[in-house]
Design a protein around this motif. Sequence first.
Motif, PDB file in Angstrom:
ATOM      1  N   LYS A 196       3.252  12.345   2.879  1.00 22.32           N
ATOM      2  CA  LYS A 196       3.442  11.596   4.117  1.00 22.32           C
ATOM      3  C   LYS A 196       2.150  11.522   4.933  1.00 22.32           C
ATOM      4  O   LYS A 196       1.960  10.593   5.722  1.00 22.32           O
ATOM      5  CB  LYS A 196       4.585  12.212   4.946  1.00 22.32           C
ATOM      6  CG  LYS A 196       5.948  12.024   4.299  1.00 22.32           C
ATOM      7  CD  LYS A 196       7.073  12.627   5.147  1.00 22.32           C
ATOM      8  CE  LYS A 196       7.392  11.767   6.360  1.00 22.32           C
ATOM      9  NZ  LYS A 196       7.931  10.448   6.004  1.00 22.32           N
ATOM     10  N   GLY A 197       1.263  12.494   4.738  1.00 22.11           N
ATOM     11  CA  GLY A 197      -0.039  12.404   5.385  1.00 22.11           C
ATOM     12  C   GLY A 197      -0.826  11.211   4.874  1.00 22.11           C
ATOM     13  O   GLY A 197      -1.458  10.477   5.642  1.00 22.11           O
ATOM     14  N   THR A 198      -0.787  10.994   3.554  1.00 26.28           N
ATOM     15  CA  THR A 198      -1.452   9.830   2.967  1.00 26.28           C
ATOM     16  C   THR A 198      -0.839   8.534   3.486  1.00 26.28           C
ATOM     17  O   THR A 198      -1.555   7.597   3.882  1.00 26.28           O
ATOM     18  CB  THR A 198      -1.348   9.888   1.432  1.00 26.28           C
ATOM     19  OG1 THR A 198      -1.921  11.114   0.960  1.00 26.28           O
ATOM     20  CG2 THR A 198      -2.071   8.716   0.792  1.00 26.28           C
ATOM     21  N   ARG A 199       0.489   8.469   3.517  1.00 28.90           N
ATOM     22  CA  ARG A 199       1.166   7.291   4.057  1.00 28.90           C
ATOM     23  C   ARG A 199       0.813   7.087   5.535  1.00 28.90           C
ATOM     24  O   ARG A 199       0.651   5.957   6.000  1.00 28.90           O
ATOM     25  CB  ARG A 199       2.685   7.443   3.890  1.00 28.90           C
ATOM     26  CG  ARG A 199       3.177   7.289   2.458  1.00 28.90           C
ATOM     27  CD  ARG A 199       4.677   7.579   2.362  1.00 28.90           C
ATOM     28  NE  ARG A 199       5.447   6.752   3.282  1.00 28.90           N
ATOM     29  CZ  ARG A 199       6.039   5.598   2.958  1.00 28.90           C
ATOM     30  NH1 ARG A 199       5.944   5.135   1.716  1.00 28.90           N
ATOM     31  NH2 ARG A 199       6.726   4.912   3.861  1.00 28.90           N
ATOM     32  N   SER A 200       0.700   8.183   6.274  1.00 26.40           N
ATOM     33  CA  SER A 200       0.373   8.090   7.700  1.00 26.40           C
ATOM     34  C   SER A 200      -0.994   7.460   7.911  1.00 26.40           C
ATOM     35  O   SER A 200      -1.172   6.590   8.774  1.00 26.40           O
ATOM     36  CB  SER A 200       0.410   9.481   8.343  1.00 26.40           C
ATOM     37  OG  SER A 200       1.710  10.036   8.308  1.00 26.40           O
ATOM     38  N   TRP A 239       7.227   9.340  10.485  1.00 22.83           N
ATOM     39  CA  TRP A 239       7.906  10.637  10.546  1.00 22.83           C
ATOM     40  C   TRP A 239       9.233  10.528  11.280  1.00 22.83           C
ATOM     41  O   TRP A 239       9.434   9.623  12.097  1.00 22.83           O
ATOM     42  CB  TRP A 239       6.993  11.656  11.221  1.00 22.83           C
ATOM     43  CG  TRP A 239       5.771  11.947  10.409  1.00 22.83           C
ATOM     44  CD1 TRP A 239       4.609  11.228  10.382  1.00 22.83           C
ATOM     45  CD2 TRP A 239       5.598  13.017   9.475  1.00 22.83           C
ATOM     46  NE1 TRP A 239       3.721  11.786   9.496  1.00 22.83           N
ATOM     47  CE2 TRP A 239       4.291  12.889   8.927  1.00 22.83           C
ATOM     48  CE3 TRP A 239       6.399  14.087   9.069  1.00 22.83           C
ATOM     49  CZ2 TRP A 239       3.789  13.783   7.976  1.00 22.83           C
ATOM     50  CZ3 TRP A 239       5.899  14.982   8.131  1.00 22.83           C
ATOM     51  CH2 TRP A 239       4.614  14.825   7.591  1.00 22.83           C
ATOM     52  N   PRO A 240      10.154  11.467  11.032  1.00 24.42           N
ATOM     53  CA  PRO A 240      11.469  11.413  11.696  1.00 24.42           C
ATOM     54  C   PRO A 240      11.393  11.486  13.219  1.00 24.42           C
ATOM     55  O   PRO A 240      12.166  10.827  13.911  1.00 24.42           O
ATOM     56  CB  PRO A 240      12.197  12.639  11.123  1.00 24.42           C
ATOM     57  CG  PRO A 240      11.529  12.907   9.819  1.00 24.42           C
ATOM     58  CD  PRO A 240      10.089  12.539  10.020  1.00 24.42           C
ATOM     59  N   ASP A 241      10.479  12.300  13.735  1.00 19.31           N
ATOM     60  CA  ASP A 241      10.348  12.466  15.184  1.00 19.31           C
ATOM     61  C   ASP A 241       9.137  11.691  15.696  1.00 19.31           C
ATOM     62  O   ASP A 241       8.134  11.557  14.983  1.00 19.31           O
ATOM     63  CB  ASP A 241      10.187  13.947  15.539  1.00 19.31           C
ATOM     64  CG  ASP A 241      11.395  14.777  15.140  1.00 19.31           C
ATOM     65  OD1 ASP A 241      12.496  14.201  15.059  1.00 19.31           O
ATOM     66  OD2 ASP A 241      11.230  15.987  14.907  1.00 19.31           O
ATOM     67  N   VAL A 295       0.841  -1.197   0.000  1.00 20.09           N
ATOM     68  CA  VAL A 295       0.000   0.000   0.000  1.00 20.09           C
ATOM     69  C   VAL A 295       0.879   1.252   0.000  1.00 20.09           C
ATOM     70  O   VAL A 295       0.650   2.204  -0.773  1.00 20.09           O
ATOM     71  CB  VAL A 295      -0.945  -0.002   1.214  1.00 20.09           C
ATOM     72  CG1 VAL A 295      -1.726   1.311   1.297  1.00 20.09           C
ATOM     73  CG2 VAL A 295      -1.897  -1.189   1.140  1.00 20.09           C
ATOM     74  N   LEU A 296       1.899   1.256   0.847  1.00 15.96           N
ATOM     75  CA  LEU A 296       2.798   2.409   0.911  1.00 15.96           C
ATOM     76  C   LEU A 296       3.532   2.605  -0.412  1.00 15.96           C
ATOM     77  O   LEU A 296       3.724   3.748  -0.865  1.00 15.96           O
ATOM     78  CB  LEU A 296       3.791   2.237   2.060  1.00 15.96           C
ATOM     79  CG  LEU A 296       3.190   2.185   3.467  1.00 15.96           C
ATOM     80  CD1 LEU A 296       4.286   1.911   4.501  1.00 15.96           C
ATOM     81  CD2 LEU A 296       2.462   3.477   3.811  1.00 15.96           C
TER      82      LEU A 296
END
Length: 459
Positions: A443-447, A390-392, A6-7
Motif C-alpha cells: 500500500k505504500g507503493t500504491r500511495s 487507506w481505510p482511515d 498503474v495501481l
Amino acid sequence: MSLDKVLNLIDESLSDSTERLFELLRIPSISTDPAYKKDCDQAADWLVADLKSIGVDAQKHPTPGHPMVVGHIGDKGPHVLFYGHYDVQPVDPLNLWDRDPFDPALEDTAKGKVIRARGSSDDKGQLMTFVEACRAWQTVHGEMPCRITFFFEGEEESGSPSLIPFMEQNKDMLTADIALICDTGLFADKTPAIVTMLRGLMGEEITITGPDKDLHSGMYGGPARNPIRVLTKILGGLHDEQGRVTVPDFYAGVPELPAEIKEQWDNLKFENSEFLGEVGLSIPAGETDHTALEMIWSRPTGEINGIWGGYTGEGFKTVLPSKASAKVSFRLVGQQDPHAIRENFRTWVKAQVPADCRVEFTPHGASPASVMSTDHPAFEAARSALSDEWPDPAAFVGCGGSIPIAGYFKSLLDMDAMLIGFGRDDDQIHSPNEKYALESFHKGTRSWARILDAVSKLS
C-alpha cells in the motif's frame, strides 16, 4: 494518464517488487563499520543500476565517506525530490535474531505477512516503495507524471558526515519544488500520516564540584557541601507544578497549535491510558493544559537523561562525593533558539550553585525544530491521495524525534519537505528481528503512485 492502470500493475507485480527489495536487503550496507565499506558501495551500485533500468539518469557520487546516489527523470510538470537512505544499523546482538539479518524472508504473523530483515523498514523497504511506484508509472505510460530527482544517502545511520557538504556543493542538482522523505511511519496500522513538525534538540552535561576529594560522611556530613544534594535541588526545580520548564525565556518562539491541526489530532482517537499502559504507566505527566499528543508533537520539553555521583557499586560506602553530574536534554519546537536556550540554562544553573562549589558544562549538540508550511498545495494533495488509499483519512501530524534532513532541505535548499512513511511502531527498527509489513510495502507503493498523480496536477 491513467492512475488505475498503474495501481493494477502494482498489484499484479507485488511478488516481483518484493524480490527486488530482497536483493537490496541481502547487501549488508552497515555504514558505521568500516568492514562493510564495500557493501555500502555495492548497495549504491545496485540502486544506480535499478534506477537506470526504469529510465532514470542515475549516478553514484563519491564522498569522503559512503557514496550518494542521485538520479533524474522527467521533463514536465512539478519537480519533486525523493530522499531515502540505503545504509542500515548494525545487527548486534546477533544471537537475538531468529534468522540471518541479511537473508530476507516473508513470515506469517498474527497481524499478517511481514518482510523480516535488517533494513526492511529502516529504510530500504520504505525507499523501494517510491522506486516501485515510479517503475509502475514508467512501465504503463512510458514516462513519469512529473519531474523527479532521486537522492539516496549512505551515511544516515552514522551521523551523515558527508551530507551537508554534498548538499552545499550540489544545490543546483538537488533543488526541486518540494522534497519527499520516506523515513517515518503510519499513525496507526490503517491511518496514514504526513509529518509536518519535527522537534529540535539541545543537550547539556553538567558537573558540580564541591570538596576537592571524596569525604567520609561521618566526619564531614552536615558542614561540608554535598554536590549531589546541590545538583538534585537544581534539577528538581527544572519544572513547576504545572509541568512547565522554569528556565527563563524557555518558551520564546513556541507557537500555538492551529485549530485545524488540533482538530485532526483529536480525531485520531489517541488514548492516553493505552499509550502509557504499554510502558507500565497510567497517569499523564508534563504540561497539565496539553494532551499527550500535543506534548509529544508540538510542545517543548526538558528531561533529565542521566545522573551520577558518589559510590554506586555493590554494597555500601558512606562517601560524600567530590563531584555530581547529570545529562539534560531539551526537545524544541517552533522558532525556539537552541543556542539561546543553552545560555539561559547555564545562567539559570550558575545562579543556584553555592559559592564554595563550581559548575562545568559540556555541550551535546544543538539543532532547531523543523516546521513545514502546509500552505504548499502539495500537502493537501498528498493528504487527499493517502486518504483515498487507506481505510482511515490521513492527518498532518508531529514527530517527537528529530530528522535533520528535513531541516537541511529548508535551510540549505529552501525547500519544504513532506515526510510520508508506512512503517509501524512494532517494526523493531535498530533492534533484532526488524520487519516491515507486506501491506505497508504494497500500500505504500500504491500511495506514492497516487501522490505522484495528485502532485502532477498542481499548477
